[in-house]
Structures are given as structure tokens and as C-alpha cells.
Design an enzyme around this catalytic site. Structure first.
Site, mmCIF file in Angstrom:
data_model
loop_
_atom_site.group_PDB
_atom_site.id
_atom_site.type_symbol
_atom_site.label_atom_id
_atom_site.label_comp_id
_atom_site.label_asym_id
_atom_site.label_seq_id
_atom_site.Cartn_x
_atom_site.Cartn_y
_atom_site.Cartn_z
ATOM 1 N N ALA A 65 0.869 -1.184 0.000
ATOM 2 C CA ALA A 65 0.000 0.000 0.000
ATOM 3 C C ALA A 65 0.905 1.232 0.000
ATOM 4 C CB ALA A 65 -0.894 -0.025 1.230
ATOM 5 N N GLY A 108 0.799 -5.007 0.983
ATOM 6 C CA GLY A 108 -0.419 -5.108 0.183
ATOM 7 C C GLY A 108 -0.183 -5.797 -1.153
ATOM 8 N N GLU A 111 -0.447 -9.386 -0.331
ATOM 9 C CA GLU A 111 -1.863 -9.679 -0.031
ATOM 10 C C GLU A 111 -2.695 -9.705 -1.313
ATOM 11 O OE1 GLU A 111 -1.686 -6.421 2.798
ATOM 12 O OE2 GLU A 111 -2.525 -7.742 4.323
ATOM 13 N N GLU A 131 5.157 -5.001 6.989
ATOM 14 C CA GLU A 131 4.483 -3.887 7.690
ATOM 15 C C GLU A 131 5.042 -3.677 9.090
ATOM 16 O OE1 GLU A 131 2.919 -6.283 6.025
ATOM 17 O OE2 GLU A 131 1.327 -5.422 4.782
HETATM 18 N N1 CAA Z 1 4.611 3.179 -0.750
HETATM 19 C C1 CAA Z 1 4.999 4.341 -1.305
HETATM 20 N N2 CAA Z 1 6.144 4.445 -2.018
HETATM 21 C C2 CAA Z 1 6.916 3.363 -2.152
HETATM 22 C C3 CAA Z 1 6.566 2.117 -1.588
HETATM 23 C C4 CAA Z 1 5.339 2.055 -0.857
HETATM 24 N N3 CAA Z 1 4.889 0.907 -0.310
HETATM 25 N N4 CAA Z 1 7.527 1.208 -1.863
HETATM 26 C C5 CAA Z 1 8.446 1.864 -2.608
HETATM 27 N N5 CAA Z 1 8.083 3.167 -2.770
HETATM 28 C C6 CAA Z 1 8.800 4.209 -3.496
HETATM 29 C C7 CAA Z 1 10.006 4.705 -2.718
HETATM 30 O O1 CAA Z 1 9.638 5.636 -1.738
HETATM 31 C C8 CAA Z 1 10.853 5.281 -3.821
HETATM 32 O O2 CAA Z 1 10.340 6.540 -4.183
HETATM 33 P P1 CAA Z 1 11.341 7.820 -4.312
HETATM 34 O O3 CAA Z 1 12.222 7.447 -5.484
HETATM 35 O O4 CAA Z 1 10.411 8.941 -4.590
HETATM 36 O O5 CAA Z 1 12.082 7.897 -3.052
HETATM 37 C C9 CAA Z 1 10.577 4.342 -4.986
HETATM 38 O O6 CAA Z 1 9.334 3.693 -4.695
HETATM 39 C C10 CAA Z 1 11.652 3.272 -5.149
HETATM 40 O O7 CAA Z 1 11.819 2.611 -3.912
HETATM 41 P P2 CAA Z 1 13.252 2.431 -3.161
HETATM 42 O O8 CAA Z 1 14.150 3.567 -3.515
HETATM 43 O O9 CAA Z 1 12.970 2.201 -1.704
HETATM 44 O O10 CAA Z 1 13.763 1.106 -3.864
HETATM 45 P P3 CAA Z 1 14.759 -0.008 -3.277
HETATM 46 O O11 CAA Z 1 15.043 -0.906 -4.403
HETATM 47 O O12 CAA Z 1 15.858 0.612 -2.527
HETATM 48 O O13 CAA Z 1 13.867 -0.795 -2.179
HETATM 49 C C11 CAA Z 1 11.899 -1.936 -1.362
HETATM 50 C C12 CAA Z 1 12.768 -1.550 -2.603
HETATM 51 C C13 CAA Z 1 12.638 -2.922 -0.471
HETATM 52 C C14 CAA Z 1 10.646 -2.584 -1.925
HETATM 53 C C15 CAA Z 1 11.556 -0.657 -0.554
HETATM 54 O O14 CAA Z 1 11.032 0.329 -1.438
HETATM 55 C C16 CAA Z 1 10.525 -0.871 0.530
HETATM 56 O O15 CAA Z 1 10.861 -1.387 1.587
HETATM 57 N N6 CAA Z 1 9.248 -0.464 0.270
HETATM 58 C C17 CAA Z 1 8.187 -0.555 1.260
HETATM 59 C C18 CAA Z 1 7.718 -1.967 1.490
HETATM 60 C C19 CAA Z 1 6.628 -2.009 2.541
HETATM 61 O O16 CAA Z 1 6.851 -1.701 3.706
HETATM 62 N N7 CAA Z 1 5.395 -2.375 2.141
HETATM 63 C C20 CAA Z 1 4.274 -2.436 3.043
HETATM 64 C C21 CAA Z 1 3.453 -1.161 2.933
HETATM 65 S S1 CAA Z 1 2.124 -1.067 4.140
HETATM 66 C C22 CAA Z 1 0.932 -2.092 3.535
HETATM 67 O O17 CAA Z 1 1.058 -2.644 2.458
HETATM 68 C C23 CAA Z 1 -0.285 -2.298 4.426
HETATM 69 C C24 CAA Z 1 -1.225 -3.352 3.958
HETATM 70 O O18 CAA Z 1 -1.404 -4.350 4.600
HETATM 71 C C25 CAA Z 1 -2.003 -3.171 2.745
#
Ligand code: CAA
Length: 257
Positions: A65, A108, A111, A131
Site C-alpha cells: 500500500a 499489500g 496480499e 508492515e
Molecule cells: N509506498 C509508497 N512508495 C513506495 C513504496 C510504498 N509501499 N515502496 C516503494 N516506494 C517508493 C520509494 O519511496 C521510492 O520513491 P522515491 O524514489 O520517490 O524515493 C521508490 O518507490 C523506489 O523505492 P526504493 O528507492 O525504496 O527502492 P529499493 O530498491 O531501494 O527498495 C523496497 C525496494 C525494499 C521494496 C523498498 O522500497 C521498501 O521497503 N518499500 C516498502 C515496502 C513495505 O513496507 N510495504 C508495506 C506497505 S504497508 C501495507 O502494504 C499495508 C497493507 O497491509 C495493505
């Protein structure tokens, strides 16, 4: 449609939804999920479409998400917005949905994949519910579906640590149907979709409904539901044609009636 692309390029009977926010690793904001809901509703009504494939790109199915969009929200904001109600359309869709997954399928994204019916993964796919690392928990079915898929101990480990599963591990735990090299995952998903698209759409829909019931009910009720739907296939011309064709040693011609 701003955040998804919908095409029927492979076969008239197969539709493809591509999540298309590549710069944000397909982070699932409410607008994107609204578009997914609308596309699924439309495709479910379109008689030309028998199977739906949902994919992202080679780098990411979806990284969860949209954290940036949620970060400042209060619990009441989240409750009122109720963004996950839009997601219910994935499981309400009557036609089979195949997720073709490469790269990140996290939070998400994982999921979403688990709500689809079958999963073809590239060797680079990574699944997880991270998360916990951002101080929250899965909110779109992860605690339920991951536990059913991998068992309690592994689900606890994954959800409480936020560790990722590789594609091979996900295959070992039965979370995905098949793992193939990255250049093959769409091809394999289309191959699977084509095979299912040849079957009676009536029987496919009833079988899907009954399988999903096994996740929602006790075994007794699930078995009764399955039996009822099995008997119900006998009201279709396709069941008559299918069994007749078997006996006559020829290929059946299904009409969806
Ligand atoms: N939401 C918003 N933006 C996101 C995102 C997310 N879930 N995941 C990645 N992005 C964005 C980053 O912020 C980044 O944007 P900017 O270039 O503007 O900074 C861009 O996508 C590229 O990401 P990274 O630079 O972080 O890429 P990376 O290769 O270094 O890392 C990753 C990849 C490990 C997937 C890392 O992006 C990450 O950890 N993302 C979040 C994962 C996460 O925590 N997901 C759970 C979200 S909460 C949820 O999903 C609740 C639910 O139950 C529905």
C-alpha cells in the site's frame, strides 16, 4: 485509467491488467485500487473474457500500500476512508485471476497476490509482509491468507520479522504455482490462462466459488457447498456436452450455457 493498463492482446478470451506506477514500485494507492476494481467488474461482465491475468513489471508486482499516502492519517481517517473495501472486488470476481509476479510483492502487494487464484512467479520474485518494520500490521488479509498458505509458525516468523520469501521458498510453501526465469513468467501465465479458457466457463466459475468457500467455512459446510455446485453443473449444456464428448472420444465444444 491513470495507474493501470488493461489489454486483451494475448487471446480474445484472456484479459491482462498491468499495474502501472513503475517509479513507485507500483505502490497501491486508493486511486490505483479503484481502477483495478472497476476493470475487474467490467471484465467479469464481458462474455468474451474467460481468464484475467494481473501483473506488474519485472522489478515489482507491487511494493505494498502507498506508505506516503497513509503516513499522516489517523485511525479515524483510515476507518472513514476504509480503503481496503475496494480490494474486496478481487475476491468477488467470478472469473479466475492469475497473478504473474516478478520482483517485489510486499505488504499489500503480497496480499493482492494471495487474493488472486493462481500465481506464476519469476525467479526474482520476493514475497513478504514487512508492515511490522513500519510499525503496523498487514491490513488486507495477510494474517489470514499467509497463515493458511504457509502454516502458523512460518506466518508468525514472516509477519513478526518482515523477512522476505524467495520465489523458490514461496513455491515450497505452496504460495505460488510455478517459478520460471524472468523472461518466461508472462508466457507461462498466458499458457495457464489459455488452458483454463478452453474449459466450460460455467464449471470453472462454480469450481472457483467452491474452492474459495473452503477458506471461508468449516469443512462440513465447504463440502456441502462444493457438492451443491457439483450437482448444479448438471443444469448446464456444457456438462452434457463435456461428458458426451468424453464418451464419444472427441474434444468438447463449450458454449458457456
Ligand atoms: N509506498 C509508497 N512508495 C513506495 C513504496 C510504498 N509501499 N515502496 C516503494 N516506494 C517508493 C520509494 O519511496 C521510492 O520513491 P522515491 O524514489 O520517490 O524515493 C521508490 O518507490 C523506489 O523505492 P526504493 O528507492 O525504496 O527502492 P529499493 O530498491 O531501494 O527498495 C523496497 C525496494 C525494499 C521494496 C523498498 O522500497 C521498501 O521497503 N518499500 C516498502 C515496502 C513495505 O513496507 N510495504 C508495506 C506497505 S504497508 C501495507 O502494504 C499495508 C497493507 O497491509 C495493505
Amino acid at each position: 485509467m491513470e495507474f493501470i493498463k488493461v489489454t486483451e492482446q494475448y487471446q480474445p478470451a484472456i484479459a491482462l491488467i498491468q499495474l502501472n506506477r513503475p517509479k513507485e514500485l507500483n505502490a497501491l494507492n486508493p486511486q490505483l485500487m479503484g481502477e483495478v476494481r472497476d476493470a475487474l467488474q467490467q471484465l467479469d461482465k464481458n462474455d468474451e473474457v474467460k481468464v484475467i491475468i494481473i501483473t506488474g513489471n519485472d522489478q515489482a508486482f507491487a511494493a505494498g500500500a502507498d506508505i506516503k499516502q497513509m503516513a499522516d492519517k489517523s485511525a479515524i481517517d483510515m476507518q472513514i476512508m476504509d480503503q481496503f473495501s475496494t480490494w474486496d472486488q478481487i475476491r468477488k470476481t467470478k472469473k479466475p485471476i492469475i497473478a504473474a509476479v516478478s520482483g517485489f510483492a510486499l505488504g499489500g502487494g503480497c496480499e493482492f497476490v494471495m487474493t488472486c487464484d493462481m500465481v506464476i512467479a519469476s525467479e526474482t520474485a520476493k514475497f513478504g509482509q514487512p508492515e511490522i518494520k513500519i510499525g503496523t500490521i498487514p491490513g488486507a488479509g495477510g494474517t489470514q491468507r499467509l497463515t493458511k498458505a504457509v502454516g502458523k509458525a512460518k506466518a508468525m516468523e514472516l509477519i513478526l520479522t518482515g523477512r522476505f520469501l524467495s520465489a523458490q521458498e514461496a513455491h515450497f510453501y505452496g504460495l505460488v504455482n510455478k517459478v520460471v526465469p524472468v523472461e518466461m513468467y508472462m508466457h507461462k501465465a498466458v499458457e495457464l490462462a489459455k488452458e483454463i479458457a478452453q474449459m466450460s466457463p460455467v464449471a470453472v466459475q462454480l469450481a472457483k466459488e467452491a474452492i474459495n468457500r473452503s477458506f471461508e467455512t468449516q469443512l462440513d459446510e465447504g463440502l456441502m457447498f462444493e457438492r451443491k455446485n457439483f450437482y448444479l453443473t448438471f443444469a448446464s449444456e456444457d456438462q452434457k456436452e463435456g461428458m458426451k464428448a468424453f464418451i464419444e472420444k472427441r474434444k468438447p465444444v463449450f458454449k458457456g450455457k
